[in-house]
Design a protein around this motif. Sequence first.
Motif, PDB file in Angstrom:
ATOM      1  N   ASN A 165       0.835  -1.201   0.000  1.00  0.00           N
ATOM      2  CA  ASN A 165       0.000   0.000   0.000  1.00  0.00           C
ATOM      3  C   ASN A 165       0.865   1.244   0.000  1.00  0.00           C
ATOM      4  O   ASN A 165       2.041   1.199   0.354  1.00  0.00           O
ATOM      5  CB  ASN A 165      -0.904   0.009   1.237  1.00  0.00           C
ATOM      6  CG  ASN A 165      -1.796  -1.204   1.326  1.00  0.00           C
ATOM      7  OD1 ASN A 165      -2.426  -1.588   0.342  1.00  0.00           O
ATOM      8  ND2 ASN A 165      -1.859  -1.815   2.497  1.00  0.00           N
ATOM      9  N   SER A 166       0.257   2.370  -0.351  1.00  0.00           N
ATOM     10  CA  SER A 166       1.033   3.601  -0.515  1.00  0.00           C
ATOM     11  C   SER A 166       1.383   4.291   0.797  1.00  0.00           C
ATOM     12  O   SER A 166       2.401   4.977   0.875  1.00  0.00           O
ATOM     13  CB  SER A 166       0.270   4.588  -1.395  1.00  0.00           C
ATOM     14  OG  SER A 166      -0.862   5.108  -0.705  1.00  0.00           O
ATOM     15  N   ASP A 167       0.511   4.166   1.828  1.00  0.00           N
ATOM     16  CA  ASP A 167       0.682   4.957   3.063  1.00  0.00           C
ATOM     17  C   ASP A 167       0.789   6.436   2.700  1.00  0.00           C
ATOM     18  O   ASP A 167       1.584   7.184   3.271  1.00  0.00           O
ATOM     19  CB  ASP A 167       1.921   4.481   3.821  1.00  0.00           C
ATOM     20  CG  ASP A 167       1.963   4.949   5.271  1.00  0.00           C
ATOM     21  OD1 ASP A 167       1.016   5.635   5.697  1.00  0.00           O
ATOM     22  OD2 ASP A 167       2.944   4.659   5.972  1.00  0.00           O
ATOM     23  N   ALA A 168      -0.016   6.866   1.721  1.00  0.00           N
ATOM     24  CA  ALA A 168       0.116   8.211   1.150  1.00  0.00           C
ATOM     25  C   ALA A 168      -0.283   9.298   2.135  1.00  0.00           C
ATOM     26  O   ALA A 168      -1.240   9.169   2.897  1.00  0.00           O
ATOM     27  CB  ALA A 168      -0.731   8.325  -0.117  1.00  0.00           C
ATOM     28  N   HIS A 169       0.459  10.431   2.051  1.00  0.00           N
ATOM     29  CA  HIS A 169       0.190  11.600   2.870  1.00  0.00           C
ATOM     30  C   HIS A 169      -0.232  12.799   2.018  1.00  0.00           C
ATOM     31  O   HIS A 169      -0.491  13.871   2.562  1.00  0.00           O
ATOM     32  CB  HIS A 169       1.419  11.976   3.691  1.00  0.00           C
ATOM     33  CG  HIS A 169       1.676  11.054   4.849  1.00  0.00           C
ATOM     34  ND1 HIS A 169       2.199  11.493   6.048  1.00  0.00           N
ATOM     35  CD2 HIS A 169       1.476   9.723   4.997  1.00  0.00           C
ATOM     36  CE1 HIS A 169       2.312  10.474   6.882  1.00  0.00           C
ATOM     37  NE2 HIS A 169       1.886   9.386   6.269  1.00  0.00           N
ATOM     38  N   SER A 170      -0.268  12.630   0.706  1.00  0.00           N
ATOM     39  CA  SER A 170      -0.740  13.716  -0.163  1.00  0.00           C
ATOM     40  C   SER A 170      -1.452  13.113  -1.370  1.00  0.00           C
ATOM     41  O   SER A 170      -1.126  11.997  -1.787  1.00  0.00           O
ATOM     42  CB  SER A 170       0.418  14.613  -0.616  1.00  0.00           C
ATOM     43  OG  SER A 170       1.290  13.906  -1.483  1.00  0.00           O
ATOM     44  N   PRO A 171      -2.422  13.844  -1.943  1.00  0.00           N
ATOM     45  CA  PRO A 171      -3.237  13.284  -3.022  1.00  0.00           C
ATOM     46  C   PRO A 171      -2.632  13.528  -4.404  1.00  0.00           C
ATOM     47  O   PRO A 171      -3.296  14.061  -5.303  1.00  0.00           O
ATOM     48  CB  PRO A 171      -4.567  14.030  -2.852  1.00  0.00           C
ATOM     49  CG  PRO A 171      -4.153  15.379  -2.369  1.00  0.00           C
ATOM     50  CD  PRO A 171      -2.930  15.172  -1.508  1.00  0.00           C
ATOM     51  N   GLN A 172      -1.390  13.158  -4.575  1.00  0.00           N
ATOM     52  CA  GLN A 172      -0.720  13.307  -5.861  1.00  0.00           C
ATOM     53  C   GLN A 172      -0.626  11.934  -6.536  1.00  0.00           C
ATOM     54  O   GLN A 172      -0.479  10.917  -5.845  1.00  0.00           O
ATOM     55  CB  GLN A 172       0.679  13.885  -5.674  1.00  0.00           C
ATOM     56  CG  GLN A 172       0.730  15.223  -4.955  1.00  0.00           C
ATOM     57  CD  GLN A 172       0.072  16.327  -5.751  1.00  0.00           C
ATOM     58  OE1 GLN A 172      -0.089  16.226  -6.961  1.00  0.00           O
ATOM     59  NE2 GLN A 172      -0.318  17.398  -5.073  1.00  0.00           N
ATOM     60  N   PRO A 173      -0.655  11.875  -7.855  1.00  0.00           N
ATOM     61  CA  PRO A 173      -0.571  10.576  -8.532  1.00  0.00           C
ATOM     62  C   PRO A 173       0.718   9.817  -8.240  1.00  0.00           C
ATOM     63  O   PRO A 173       0.737   8.596  -8.330  1.00  0.00           O
ATOM     64  CB  PRO A 173      -0.664  10.949 -10.022  1.00  0.00           C
ATOM     65  CG  PRO A 173      -1.339  12.270 -10.050  1.00  0.00           C
ATOM     66  CD  PRO A 173      -0.906  12.976  -8.806  1.00  0.00           C
ATOM     67  N   GLU A 174       1.795  10.546  -7.885  1.00  0.00           N
ATOM     68  CA  GLU A 174       3.034   9.834  -7.565  1.00  0.00           C
ATOM     69  C   GLU A 174       3.042   9.314  -6.123  1.00  0.00           C
ATOM     70  O   GLU A 174       3.971   8.600  -5.732  1.00  0.00           O
ATOM     71  CB  GLU A 174       4.267  10.711  -7.811  1.00  0.00           C
ATOM     72  CG  GLU A 174       4.360  11.948  -6.975  1.00  0.00           C
ATOM     73  CD  GLU A 174       3.727  13.160  -7.629  1.00  0.00           C
ATOM     74  OE1 GLU A 174       4.080  14.278  -7.235  1.00  0.00           O
ATOM     75  OE2 GLU A 174       2.854  12.991  -8.528  1.00  0.00           O
ATOM     76  N   LYS A 175       1.993   9.633  -5.351  1.00  0.00           N
ATOM     77  CA  LYS A 175       1.874   9.137  -3.978  1.00  0.00           C
ATOM     78  C   LYS A 175       0.775   8.079  -3.860  1.00  0.00           C
ATOM     79  O   LYS A 175       1.026   6.962  -3.414  1.00  0.00           O
ATOM     80  CB  LYS A 175       1.605  10.296  -3.014  1.00  0.00           C
ATOM     81  CG  LYS A 175       2.681  11.369  -3.006  1.00  0.00           C
ATOM     82  CD  LYS A 175       4.034  10.828  -2.567  1.00  0.00           C
ATOM     83  CE  LYS A 175       5.063  11.958  -2.490  1.00  0.00           C
ATOM     84  NZ  LYS A 175       6.403  11.470  -2.098  1.00  0.00           N
ATOM     85  N   ILE A 176      -0.453   8.443  -4.222  1.00  0.00           N
ATOM     86  CA  ILE A 176      -1.547   7.475  -4.180  1.00  0.00           C
ATOM     87  C   ILE A 176      -1.236   6.327  -5.146  1.00  0.00           C
ATOM     88  O   ILE A 176      -0.881   6.548  -6.300  1.00  0.00           O
ATOM     89  CB  ILE A 176      -2.882   8.135  -4.576  1.00  0.00           C
ATOM     90  CG1 ILE A 176      -3.242   9.257  -3.604  1.00  0.00           C
ATOM     91  CG2 ILE A 176      -4.002   7.094  -4.646  1.00  0.00           C
ATOM     92  CD1 ILE A 176      -3.568   8.805  -2.209  1.00  0.00           C
ATOM     93  N   GLY A 177      -1.349   5.106  -4.670  1.00  0.00           N
ATOM     94  CA  GLY A 177      -1.117   3.951  -5.541  1.00  0.00           C
ATOM     95  C   GLY A 177       0.317   3.749  -5.953  1.00  0.00           C
ATOM     96  O   GLY A 177       0.590   2.977  -6.858  1.00  0.00           O
ATOM     97  N   ARG A 178       1.272   4.427  -5.290  1.00  0.00           N
ATOM     98  CA  ARG A 178       2.677   4.176  -5.644  1.00  0.00           C
ATOM     99  C   ARG A 178       3.046   2.732  -5.328  1.00  0.00           C
ATOM    100  O   ARG A 178       3.962   2.168  -5.921  1.00  0.00           O
ATOM    101  CB  ARG A 178       3.595   5.149  -4.907  1.00  0.00           C
ATOM    102  CG  ARG A 178       3.500   5.117  -3.392  1.00  0.00           C
ATOM    103  CD  ARG A 178       4.388   6.158  -2.751  1.00  0.00           C
ATOM    104  NE  ARG A 178       4.137   6.281  -1.310  1.00  0.00           N
ATOM    105  CZ  ARG A 178       4.792   7.094  -0.512  1.00  0.00           C
ATOM    106  NH1 ARG A 178       5.756   7.875  -1.013  1.00  0.00           N
ATOM    107  NH2 ARG A 178       4.510   7.168   0.776  1.00  0.00           N
TER     108      ARG A 178
END
Length: 372
Positions: free
Chosen positions: A184-197
Motif C-alpha cells: 500500500n502507498s501509506d500516502a500523505h498527499s493526493p498526488q498521482p506519484e503518492k496514491i497507488g505508488r
Amino acid sequence: MFANADLHIHSPYSMAVSRSMQPESLIRVCVTKGINVLGTGDALHPGWMKAWEPFRENAAGIVIVPQGEVEDERRVHHVILAEDPAQFGQLRDLMAGKCRSFETSGRPHVYLSGGEIAAAAHEVGAMIGPAHAFTPWTAMYAYFDRVADCYGTQPIDFVELGLSADSSYGAAIPDLYNVPFLTNSDAHSPQPEKIGREFNRLLPKALSVKGVLACVKEGGIAMNAGFFPEEGKYNRTACVRCFTQYSYEEAVRYGWRCPDDGGIIKKGVSDRARELSKGGTSRPRPPYLHIVPLGQIIQTVEGASSPHTKKCTEIYTSFIGSFGNEIAVLIDAPVAEIRTIHPKVADAVEALRSGSVVLHPGGGGKYGTFSL
C-alpha cells in the motif's frame, strides 16, 4: 475481474499530511491513477469518517474500504480494515480509557499491546496486520523477531510490506508462510506519484467492500506492485545523520554509531530480513512488479526539477488521455503504443518491466533513486 487496491492512506488529521487529502481529491486521483479500491485512512477519527459519508456510495465506481492505523504502547503501527465504519466506532468504545487522541489524531496512540488491539479488532469483526512491517521505526520487526512476540495468541490477517521491502523479503520467514502480503502507498498527499505508488491487484468475487476483504483474507492477491525496495528510505543499513551506508558487520564493529559524525546507524530492511529468514525456505508468492510512478519517470527522462512542471504535466496528461489511467501505462499498455507518445518514456517503462534499471539504494531515512 481484477481490482487495483491501495488499502492504506492518511487524512489531514494525521501528522505531516497535506490539507488537500480530502475525499473529492482522493477519488479524482484514483480515477487518474487506475485505483479501483481505496482505504479511507484514519477511520478511528469520527470527523474524518463523517467527511467520507457522502462519497462512500458515490465514488466514481471506486470501492471505499474503512481503514485506519493505530500506534500501540510500544509505538508499533497496525493497519485495520473493516466492512463498516460502525465497527471503528465499536473499536473506539472497546479501547476507551486507553487513548486520549481519538478526537485529535488520525493515527491515535493507544496504551495497549499489539495483541490487545488485535483482540479488540477481531471482536468487532475487523481485520488487522502490522503496518510497514520491516521499517526500522514504528514497525513490528523493529522491535520483535516473531509475530507472536507482538500479537501474543492473536492471529494476523495480513502483513503490509512497506516501501523498503518486496515479497522476497518475507517469503522465507516461517512466521509469515500463510499470511497474505499487502503493498500500500501509506500516502500523505493526493498526488498521482503518492496514491497507488504501491498497490495490490486483487481478484475479488464481487467488487464490494465485503468482496475485497474476503479476497484479502483468502489470499486472492494476483500481484503486488510497488517500489524497488532499494528506493525505500530504510533499505540499507546507514547513519541517520549523514546517510553513509555500512555493511551489517561494519555497523556491529562500530557499535551502531557512525565513525564520521557519531550518528545512530540504523539497521536496514535488507539486513533485517536476512536475519529473520535464517533457517527458512523461500515459499512461492504472487508475482511482485517493481514500478516507478509515471510522473517520476517523466521527470527523470526530461531532466526536470519536478513531475509537476508544465512540460511534465502536459506529457502526463497526454498519457492519461490515450490510455485512461497511469497503471495501464505502467503495466498493461504495449510499449510500442507508449512509444508513439514519448519514446524515452517507452524505453523507461520497458526497462522497468524487465528490471534493467540502475538502483541507488536508500538508507538511514533517505530515499533511494534509480537511473536508466
